[in-house]
Design a protein around this motif. Sequence first.
Motif, PDB file in Angstrom:
ATOM      1  N   SER A   1       0.836  -1.197   0.000  1.00  0.00           N
ATOM      2  CA  SER A   1       0.000   0.000   0.000  1.00  0.00           C
ATOM      3  C   SER A   1       0.872   1.247   0.000  1.00  0.00           C
ATOM      4  O   SER A   1       1.939   1.283   0.624  1.00  0.00           O
ATOM      5  CB  SER A   1      -0.894   0.018   1.242  1.00  0.00           C
ATOM      6  N   LYS A   2       0.417   2.280  -0.699  1.00  0.00           N
ATOM      7  CA  LYS A   2       1.141   3.546  -0.688  1.00  0.00           C
ATOM      8  C   LYS A   2       0.965   4.231   0.655  1.00  0.00           C
ATOM      9  O   LYS A   2      -0.134   4.243   1.221  1.00  0.00           O
ATOM     10  CB  LYS A   2       0.643   4.447  -1.811  1.00  0.00           C
TER      11      LYS A   2
ATOM     12  N   LYS B   1      -9.719   3.166   0.662  1.00  0.00           N
ATOM     13  CA  LYS B   1      -9.152   2.648  -0.588  1.00  0.00           C
ATOM     14  C   LYS B   1      -7.831   1.911  -0.347  1.00  0.00           C
ATOM     15  O   LYS B   1      -7.067   1.658  -1.279  1.00  0.00           O
ATOM     16  CB  LYS B   1      -8.941   3.788  -1.580  1.00  0.00           C
ATOM     17  N   ASN B   2      -7.587   1.581   0.918  1.00  0.00           N
ATOM     18  CA  ASN B   2      -6.441   0.749   1.309  1.00  0.00           C
ATOM     19  C   ASN B   2      -5.078   1.432   1.174  1.00  0.00           C
ATOM     20  O   ASN B   2      -4.054   0.758   1.071  1.00  0.00           O
ATOM     21  CB  ASN B   2      -6.441  -0.583   0.544  1.00  0.00           C
ATOM     22  N   TYR B   3      -5.072   2.750   1.206  1.00  0.00           N
ATOM     23  CA  TYR B   3      -3.799   3.446   1.374  1.00  0.00           C
ATOM     24  C   TYR B   3      -3.443   3.411   2.858  1.00  0.00           C
ATOM     25  O   TYR B   3      -4.338   3.352   3.720  1.00  0.00           O
ATOM     26  CB  TYR B   3      -3.905   4.900   0.920  1.00  0.00           C
ATOM     27  N   LYS B   4      -2.168   3.455   3.168  1.00  0.00           N
ATOM     28  CA  LYS B   4      -1.732   3.560   4.556  1.00  0.00           C
ATOM     29  C   LYS B   4      -1.652   5.045   4.881  1.00  0.00           C
ATOM     30  O   LYS B   4      -0.690   5.733   4.519  1.00  0.00           O
ATOM     31  CB  LYS B   4      -0.363   2.889   4.746  1.00  0.00           C
TER      32      LYS B   4
END
Length: 266
Positions: free
Chosen positions: A2-3, A25-28
């Motif tokens: 993940s970004k 949206k599963n970004y960190k």
Amino acid sequence: MSKVVLITGASSGIGKSIASYLHTKNYKVYGTSRNPQNVSVPFSMVALDVTCPESIQKAVEEVVTKEGKLDVLINNAGKGITGPIEDTPTDEMRANFETNFFGAIEVMKAVLPTMRTQKSGLIINTTSIAGYMGLPFRGIYSASKGALELVTEALSMEVKQFGIRVVNAAPGDFATNIAAGRYHTPVFEESAYKEKYAENLALMDEHVDSGKDPIIMAKVIEQIIEAKNPKIHYKIGAFMEKFSIVLKRALPDKVYEKLLMNHYKL
């Protein structure tokens, strides 16, 4: 993987909306606030005061230590300010620039060494459509955001050699609590601008209250992050807000000024 995204000013308003959306949206996502312990959000928070370089450095180091990288900085922290130029205390003008302009620069300076080492990174500066024009009773805010637009252009050219991209996202009016956090120069009884300024204060709050859903801004930010070759300038807002920039470029100065004065009933 993940970004990893660091977004300043994520405790409320547009910043919170962007951070919350990117989290889904599963970004960190790491948001920042001066007092993160008082914030209830679904993403991670770190303490950061954009007017304190030591605080900025500590926050960036915390994120990089935990994640081993930093892919995206969203420079979102900012403050509003209103008032006639003549009536607005100069100290308040300086304070606004410390947050909106110099604060953003300090955060960029803190993340650039890591991004250079990675040979990649994206910086998104949240500016404003107001930064494209001098607006009456919002001149200092327009100036601080306009200055950040120009620094974005300059930095984009300086760091492209390192694989780093720098863009700005200029929102128009969105339905947030930004008006509550503005510094409002008082409507002084003896002021030559008393009546017109009071009328425009009400108009500004009305524009924010009727603004668009901040989720629109969040979705554009995601598109910028995922773009292979993002633009330098993004304008996000109602059609007439964006069209006003086109008009400024196309119309003679005096004609454009007259349009603005009519809009603000001056």
